[in-house]
Scaffold this active site. Structure first.
Site, PDB file in Angstrom:
ATOM      1  N   GLU A  15       0.817  -1.222   0.000  1.00 22.70           N
ATOM      2  CA  GLU A  15       0.000   0.000   0.000  1.00 22.70           C
ATOM      3  C   GLU A  15       0.848   1.268   0.000  1.00 22.70           C
ATOM      4  O   GLU A  15       0.672   2.163   0.826  1.00 22.70           O
ATOM      5  CB  GLU A  15      -0.979  -0.020   1.176  1.00 22.70           C
ATOM      6  CG  GLU A  15      -1.902  -1.220   1.140  1.00 22.70           C
ATOM      7  CD  GLU A  15      -2.903  -1.271   2.283  1.00 22.70           C
ATOM      8  OE1 GLU A  15      -2.821  -0.417   3.200  1.00 22.70           O
ATOM      9  OE2 GLU A  15      -3.762  -2.168   2.272  1.00 22.70           O
ATOM     10  N   GLU A 121      -6.777 -10.299  -1.425  1.00 25.48           N
ATOM     11  CA  GLU A 121      -7.689 -10.069  -0.293  1.00 25.48           C
ATOM     12  C   GLU A 121      -9.140 -10.001  -0.782  1.00 25.48           C
ATOM     13  O   GLU A 121      -9.898  -9.131  -0.376  1.00 25.48           O
ATOM     14  CB  GLU A 121      -7.330  -8.774   0.446  1.00 25.48           C
ATOM     15  CG  GLU A 121      -5.931  -8.733   0.997  1.00 25.48           C
ATOM     16  CD  GLU A 121      -5.593  -7.427   1.710  1.00 25.48           C
ATOM     17  OE1 GLU A 121      -6.521  -6.635   2.031  1.00 25.48           O
ATOM     18  OE2 GLU A 121      -4.393  -7.183   1.965  1.00 25.48           O
TER      19      GLU A 121
END
Length: 201
Positions: A15, A121
Site C-alpha cells: 500500500e 484479499e
C-alpha cells in the site's frame, strides 16, 4: 531468520501508492527516502531469502487507472534495473457490481511485465440488508474475479479476505455494507461458493 527457505512468498512493500495522485503515500519512508526505499526493501529481502517470491501489494489497484498506471510504471522501472520484484498483489475489495471491466486486462499487463500476479484479499460486499438478488449478483462477481485470474497465465492464485461473515470487518470500515464473504454468519455456503467451484473446475 527462522523462516528463511520456508516461506513461498513475502509481501515486501504494501500500500505504497496514493490512488488519487499516483505518487507515493505519505510515510516516514517516502519522506526520508522517496522511491529508493522500495528498491532497497526488495534487494534486502532478496538477500535475506533468495528463493522466496517477493511481492508489491496494493489496494484499489483493480482497474486500469491513475493508480494502477503508476504502479505499472514503477514495477517496469524496477524490473529494468534488475530489482527482484517477482509479483504484484491486487487486493480486490469490491462493492457489488463493481468488479472493473478492465480487471482482467490489468492483471494481464502486469503479467506481461514478467511478474506473477495474485488477487490477495478478495471480498465482495453489498449494501445491507442483503437479498436474494444481491446474493446472486455477489456470486456473479466472485465468478468474474476468479475467472479473470484463471484467464491470465501468470495469475498464481486468489486469497479471500476471511471466509465467513461472522467475523466481517466491513461494517466497521464502511457503514451500511457487509456480508462480503463466501459463507454466512452461521457457516452456510452462499451461491458464490458454487460459482467459484464451477470456475475452478
Amino acid at each position: 531468520f527462522q523462516f528463511i527457505g520456508k516461506i513461498y512468498a513475502w509481501d515486501v512493500v504494501n500500500e505504497a501508492i496514493d490512488e488519487v495522485s499516483g505518487e507515493l503515500r505519505d510515510s516516514i519512508w517516502s519522506r526520508t527516502f522517496n522511491y529508493s526505499f522500495i528498491e532497497e526493501a526488495f534487494r534486502t529481502a532478496h538477500a535475506a531469502d533468495p528463493n522466496a517470491k517477493l511481492y508489491i501489494n496494493e489496494y484499489n489497484l483493480d482497474a486500469i487507472d491513475t493508480k494502477s498506471d503508476a504502479l505499472y510504471a514503477l514495477v517496469k522501472e524496477l524490473k529494468g534495473k534488475g530489482v527482484p520484484v517477482h509479483g504484484v498483489g491486487l487486493q480486490g475489495h469490491f462493492r457489488e457490481n463493481e468488479v472493473p471491466s478492465t480487471f482482467q486486462d490489468n492483471l494481464q499487463r502486469f503479467s506481461d511485465l514478467g511478474v506473477d500476479v495474485a488477487i490477495t484479499e478478495l471480498g465482495i460486499r453489498y449494501k445491507l440488508p442483503g437479498s436474494a438478488d444481491k446474493i446472486a449478483k455477489q456470486a456473479q462477481d466472485y465468478s468474474h474475479a476468479f475467472s479473470a485470474c484463471m484467464n491470465v497465465d501468470r495469475c498464481v492464485g486468489v486469497t479471500v479476505w476471511c471466509f465467513t461473515d461472522k467475523h466481517s470487518w466491513v461494517e466497521e470500515w464502511e457503514k451500511g455494507y457487509g456480508e462480503q464473504e463466501l459463507w454466512t454468519q452461521d457457516y452456510k455456503p452462499k451461491p458464490a461458493v458454487d460459482a467459484v467451484d464451477k470456475v475452478l473446475k
